[in-house]
Design a protein around this motif. Structure first.
Motif, PDB file in Angstrom:
ATOM      1  N   VAL A 195       0.852  -1.185   0.000  1.00  0.00           N
ATOM      2  CA  VAL A 195       0.000   0.000   0.000  1.00  0.00           C
ATOM      3  C   VAL A 195       0.888   1.236   0.000  1.00  0.00           C
ATOM      4  O   VAL A 195       1.829   1.333   0.796  1.00  0.00           O
ATOM      5  CB  VAL A 195      -0.932   0.029   1.229  1.00  0.00           C
ATOM      6  N   ASN A 196       0.601   2.183  -0.891  1.00  0.00           N
ATOM      7  CA  ASN A 196       1.429   3.384  -0.991  1.00  0.00           C
ATOM      8  C   ASN A 196       0.550   4.579  -1.353  1.00  0.00           C
ATOM      9  O   ASN A 196      -0.599   4.409  -1.782  1.00  0.00           O
ATOM     10  CB  ASN A 196       2.516   3.188  -2.062  1.00  0.00           C
ATOM     11  N   SER A 197       1.098   5.761  -1.195  1.00  0.00           N
ATOM     12  CA  SER A 197       0.354   6.980  -1.505  1.00  0.00           C
ATOM     13  C   SER A 197       0.540   7.411  -2.955  1.00  0.00           C
ATOM     14  O   SER A 197      -0.052   8.393  -3.396  1.00  0.00           O
ATOM     15  CB  SER A 197       0.797   8.121  -0.577  1.00  0.00           C
ATOM     16  N   HIS A 198       1.396   6.685  -3.706  1.00  0.00           N
ATOM     17  CA  HIS A 198       1.620   6.988  -5.111  1.00  0.00           C
ATOM     18  C   HIS A 198       1.980   5.695  -5.841  1.00  0.00           C
ATOM     19  O   HIS A 198       2.218   4.666  -5.222  1.00  0.00           O
ATOM     20  CB  HIS A 198       2.740   8.022  -5.281  1.00  0.00           C
ATOM     21  N   ASP A 199       2.000   5.766  -7.147  1.00  0.00           N
ATOM     22  CA  ASP A 199       2.355   4.594  -7.957  1.00  0.00           C
ATOM     23  C   ASP A 199       3.820   4.230  -7.698  1.00  0.00           C
ATOM     24  O   ASP A 199       4.715   5.031  -7.972  1.00  0.00           O
ATOM     25  CB  ASP A 199       2.144   4.926  -9.437  1.00  0.00           C
ATOM     26  N   PRO A 200       4.099   3.027  -7.154  1.00  0.00           N
ATOM     27  CA  PRO A 200       5.481   2.672  -6.793  1.00  0.00           C
ATOM     28  C   PRO A 200       6.310   2.198  -7.992  1.00  0.00           C
ATOM     29  O   PRO A 200       6.898   1.113  -7.982  1.00  0.00           O
ATOM     30  CB  PRO A 200       5.272   1.556  -5.765  1.00  0.00           C
ATOM     31  N   LYS A 201       6.381   3.006  -9.044  1.00  0.00           N
ATOM     32  CA  LYS A 201       7.122   2.636 -10.243  1.00  0.00           C
ATOM     33  C   LYS A 201       8.619   2.423  -9.977  1.00  0.00           C
ATOM     34  O   LYS A 201       9.210   1.486 -10.524  1.00  0.00           O
ATOM     35  CB  LYS A 201       6.938   3.697 -11.327  1.00  0.00           C
ATOM     36  N   PRO A 202       9.276   3.275  -9.167  1.00  0.00           N
ATOM     37  CA  PRO A 202      10.709   3.022  -8.903  1.00  0.00           C
ATOM     38  C   PRO A 202      10.958   1.665  -8.263  1.00  0.00           C
ATOM     39  O   PRO A 202      11.942   0.998  -8.586  1.00  0.00           O
ATOM     40  CB  PRO A 202      11.090   4.171  -7.962  1.00  0.00           C
ATOM     41  N   LEU A 203      10.054   1.255  -7.371  1.00  0.00           N
ATOM     42  CA  LEU A 203      10.196  -0.054  -6.734  1.00  0.00           C
ATOM     43  C   LEU A 203      10.053  -1.161  -7.770  1.00  0.00           C
ATOM     44  O   LEU A 203      10.800  -2.151  -7.756  1.00  0.00           O
ATOM     45  CB  LEU A 203       9.146  -0.218  -5.634  1.00  0.00           C
ATOM     46  N   ARG A 204       9.115  -1.001  -8.692  1.00  0.00           N
ATOM     47  CA  ARG A 204       8.940  -2.023  -9.726  1.00  0.00           C
ATOM     48  C   ARG A 204      10.201  -2.139 -10.595  1.00  0.00           C
ATOM     49  O   ARG A 204      10.599  -3.250 -10.966  1.00  0.00           O
ATOM     50  CB  ARG A 204       7.733  -1.709 -10.600  1.00  0.00           C
ATOM     51  N   ARG A 205      10.833  -1.011 -10.894  1.00  0.00           N
ATOM     52  CA  ARG A 205      12.064  -1.062 -11.686  1.00  0.00           C
ATOM     53  C   ARG A 205      13.152  -1.828 -10.939  1.00  0.00           C
ATOM     54  O   ARG A 205      13.935  -2.564 -11.548  1.00  0.00           O
ATOM     55  CB  ARG A 205      12.522   0.355 -12.038  1.00  0.00           C
ATOM     56  N   GLU A 206      13.204  -1.653  -9.623  1.00  0.00           N
ATOM     57  CA  GLU A 206      14.178  -2.412  -8.834  1.00  0.00           C
ATOM     58  C   GLU A 206      13.874  -3.904  -8.884  1.00  0.00           C
ATOM     59  O   GLU A 206      14.790  -4.730  -9.010  1.00  0.00           O
ATOM     60  CB  GLU A 206      14.173  -1.922  -7.380  1.00  0.00           C
ATOM     61  N   PHE A 207      12.608  -4.258  -8.785  1.00  0.00           N
ATOM     62  CA  PHE A 207      12.232  -5.672  -8.876  1.00  0.00           C
ATOM     63  C   PHE A 207      12.618  -6.241 -10.241  1.00  0.00           C
ATOM     64  O   PHE A 207      13.106  -7.369 -10.335  1.00  0.00           O
ATOM     65  CB  PHE A 207      10.727  -5.849  -8.633  1.00  0.00           C
ATOM     66  N   THR A 222      -5.498   1.912  -8.121  1.00  0.00           N
ATOM     67  CA  THR A 222      -4.566   2.850  -8.753  1.00  0.00           C
ATOM     68  C   THR A 222      -4.958   4.290  -8.474  1.00  0.00           C
ATOM     69  O   THR A 222      -5.286   5.064  -9.371  1.00  0.00           O
ATOM     70  CB  THR A 222      -4.511   2.608 -10.268  1.00  0.00           C
ATOM     71  N   GLY A 223      -4.954   4.667  -7.207  1.00  0.00           N
ATOM     72  CA  GLY A 223      -5.184   6.048  -6.824  1.00  0.00           C
ATOM     73  C   GLY A 223      -6.666   6.387  -6.706  1.00  0.00           C
ATOM     74  O   GLY A 223      -7.506   5.488  -6.698  1.00  0.00           O
ATOM     75  N   PRO A 224      -6.951   7.664  -6.583  1.00  0.00           N
ATOM     76  CA  PRO A 224      -5.986   8.768  -6.680  1.00  0.00           C
ATOM     77  C   PRO A 224      -5.155   9.017  -5.408  1.00  0.00           C
ATOM     78  O   PRO A 224      -4.090   9.611  -5.467  1.00  0.00           O
ATOM     79  CB  PRO A 224      -6.872   9.975  -6.971  1.00  0.00           C
ATOM     80  N   GLU A 225      -5.641   8.554  -4.258  1.00  0.00           N
ATOM     81  CA  GLU A 225      -4.905   8.815  -3.021  1.00  0.00           C
ATOM     82  C   GLU A 225      -4.186   7.583  -2.499  1.00  0.00           C
ATOM     83  O   GLU A 225      -3.305   7.690  -1.648  1.00  0.00           O
ATOM     84  CB  GLU A 225      -5.862   9.347  -1.942  1.00  0.00           C
ATOM     85  N   GLU A 226      -4.566   6.411  -2.975  1.00  0.00           N
ATOM     86  CA  GLU A 226      -3.974   5.175  -2.465  1.00  0.00           C
ATOM     87  C   GLU A 226      -3.773   4.196  -3.613  1.00  0.00           C
ATOM     88  O   GLU A 226      -4.651   4.009  -4.448  1.00  0.00           O
ATOM     89  CB  GLU A 226      -4.880   4.563  -1.389  1.00  0.00           C
ATOM     90  N   TRP A 227      -2.574   3.597  -3.616  1.00  0.00           N
ATOM     91  CA  TRP A 227      -2.259   2.545  -4.581  1.00  0.00           C
ATOM     92  C   TRP A 227      -2.062   1.232  -3.823  1.00  0.00           C
ATOM     93  O   TRP A 227      -1.428   1.219  -2.765  1.00  0.00           O
ATOM     94  CB  TRP A 227      -0.975   2.868  -5.338  1.00  0.00           C
ATOM     95  N   ARG A 228      -2.607   0.157  -4.364  1.00  0.00           N
ATOM     96  CA  ARG A 228      -2.418  -1.180  -3.802  1.00  0.00           C
ATOM     97  C   ARG A 228      -1.908  -2.100  -4.906  1.00  0.00           C
ATOM     98  O   ARG A 228      -2.497  -2.156  -5.992  1.00  0.00           O
ATOM     99  CB  ARG A 228      -3.729  -1.731  -3.214  1.00  0.00           C
ATOM    100  N   VAL A 229      -0.813  -2.804  -4.585  1.00  0.00           N
ATOM    101  CA  VAL A 229      -0.199  -3.708  -5.559  1.00  0.00           C
ATOM    102  C   VAL A 229       0.020  -5.055  -4.889  1.00  0.00           C
ATOM    103  O   VAL A 229       0.561  -5.120  -3.787  1.00  0.00           O
ATOM    104  CB  VAL A 229       1.162  -3.164  -6.058  1.00  0.00           C
ATOM    105  N   ARG A 230      -0.407  -6.129  -5.563  1.00  0.00           N
ATOM    106  CA  ARG A 230      -0.108  -7.465  -5.069  1.00  0.00           C
ATOM    107  C   ARG A 230       1.217  -7.903  -5.693  1.00  0.00           C
ATOM    108  O   ARG A 230       1.352  -8.010  -6.901  1.00  0.00           O
ATOM    109  CB  ARG A 230      -1.204  -8.464  -5.426  1.00  0.00           C
ATOM    110  N   ILE A 231       2.198  -8.163  -4.812  1.00  0.00           N
ATOM    111  CA  ILE A 231       3.526  -8.583  -5.250  1.00  0.00           C
ATOM    112  C   ILE A 231       3.713 -10.035  -4.835  1.00  0.00           C
ATOM    113  O   ILE A 231       3.550 -10.373  -3.660  1.00  0.00           O
ATOM    114  CB  ILE A 231       4.631  -7.709  -4.630  1.00  0.00           C
ATOM    115  N   GLY A 232       4.054 -10.895  -5.785  1.00  0.00           N
ATOM    116  CA  GLY A 232       4.178 -12.304  -5.472  1.00  0.00           C
ATOM    117  C   GLY A 232       5.453 -12.905  -6.009  1.00  0.00           C
ATOM    118  O   GLY A 232       6.142 -12.321  -6.858  1.00  0.00           O
TER     119      GLY A 232
END
Length: 238
Positions: A195-207, A222-232
């Motif tokens: 859960v993040n307050s913005h699109d975690p694109k930099p983290l995805r690039r690291e992955f 995908t926003g506007p105030e909260e982003w949720r991503v399932r990472i597996g």
């Protein structure tokens, strides 16, 4: 800087110093416990049930905790990736030796337990003298998190493995290390939600750079105030 984050570098208030102290305390407990249970020269050379249990429980729990709390935060940096690979190979070797000890007869037990003690001592020395200074130099690593999680190990507590990680509640420098540490603890097919307050694109690039082809990334919100991503962690084909 908040008052709670003020410290004098290289003193007992320095998070790096605190983390090193906690790691050293854990290491000394492992060394002492293993030495106390070693077969006595000239006596019964079989592995006592206490020695086998110590290796299967205490030592293995530490190896898992070290991978999660020490290796995973360093695995994503080019400067420390090879070191982490070497330490993980060492940990796998120790785990194999523990299996051998559990299955050994009386004749082999003393030799295997002595091998484990020697290999463990070298392994822990590398963690203290090489890995910890390298971790301290990484701006993405939060030493306070390392100390907190290893203190939980010392106390015999289970470190929480959350299914949801809200990085908004984590200090900025500790966010990516916490996420990568959680990923390192996943079994194939398992996942957690970021859960993040913005699109975690930099983290995805690291992955993509570190775990290309081995992770899944699915947007749930995908926003506007909260982003949720399932990472597996991608399941291994049978």
């Amino acid at each position: 800087m908040p008052a709670a984050e003020i410290f004098i570098q290289a003193t007992e208030t320095d998070p790096d110093v605190i983390a090193r102290g906690v790691v050293h305390e854990v290491h000394e407990r492992l060394r002492a416990g293993l030495a106390e249970l070693q077969p006595v020269a000239g006596g019964d050379q079989s592995a006592s049930p206490e020695l086998v249990d110590f290796c299967l429980q205490e030592l293995r729990q530490y190896l898992a905790a070290a991978d999660r709390d020490l290796y995973a935060p360093a695995a994503g940096d080019a400067e420390t990736r090879l070191l982490v690979d070497a330490l993980r190979i060492g940990a796998a070797t120790l785990n194999a030796q523990i299996d051998d000890l559990a299955a050994a007869g009386a004749v082999e037990a003393a030799r295997i337990s002595a091998t484990i003690a020697a290999a463990l001592d070298l392994h822990l020395r590398l963690e203290e003298s090489v890995l910890l200074p390298a971790l301290a130099a990484l701006p993405s690593v939060n030493p306070s998190l390392l100390a907190t999680d290893l203190r939980a190990y010392l106390a015999g507590e289970q470190v929480e493995e959350p299914t949801v990680i809200d990085v908004r509640k984590i200090a900025r420098g500790g966010r990516h290390p916490r996420v990568f540490a959680r990923y390192a603890g996943l079994a194939p097919g398992e996942a957690f939600i970021l859960v993040n307050s913005h699109d975690p694109k930099p983290l995805r690039r690291e992955f993509e750079a570190i775990h290309s082809g081995a992770f899944s990334w699915d947007y749930l919100q995908t926003g506007p105030e909260e982003w949720r991503v399932r990472i597996g962690r991608v399941a291994v084909d049978a």
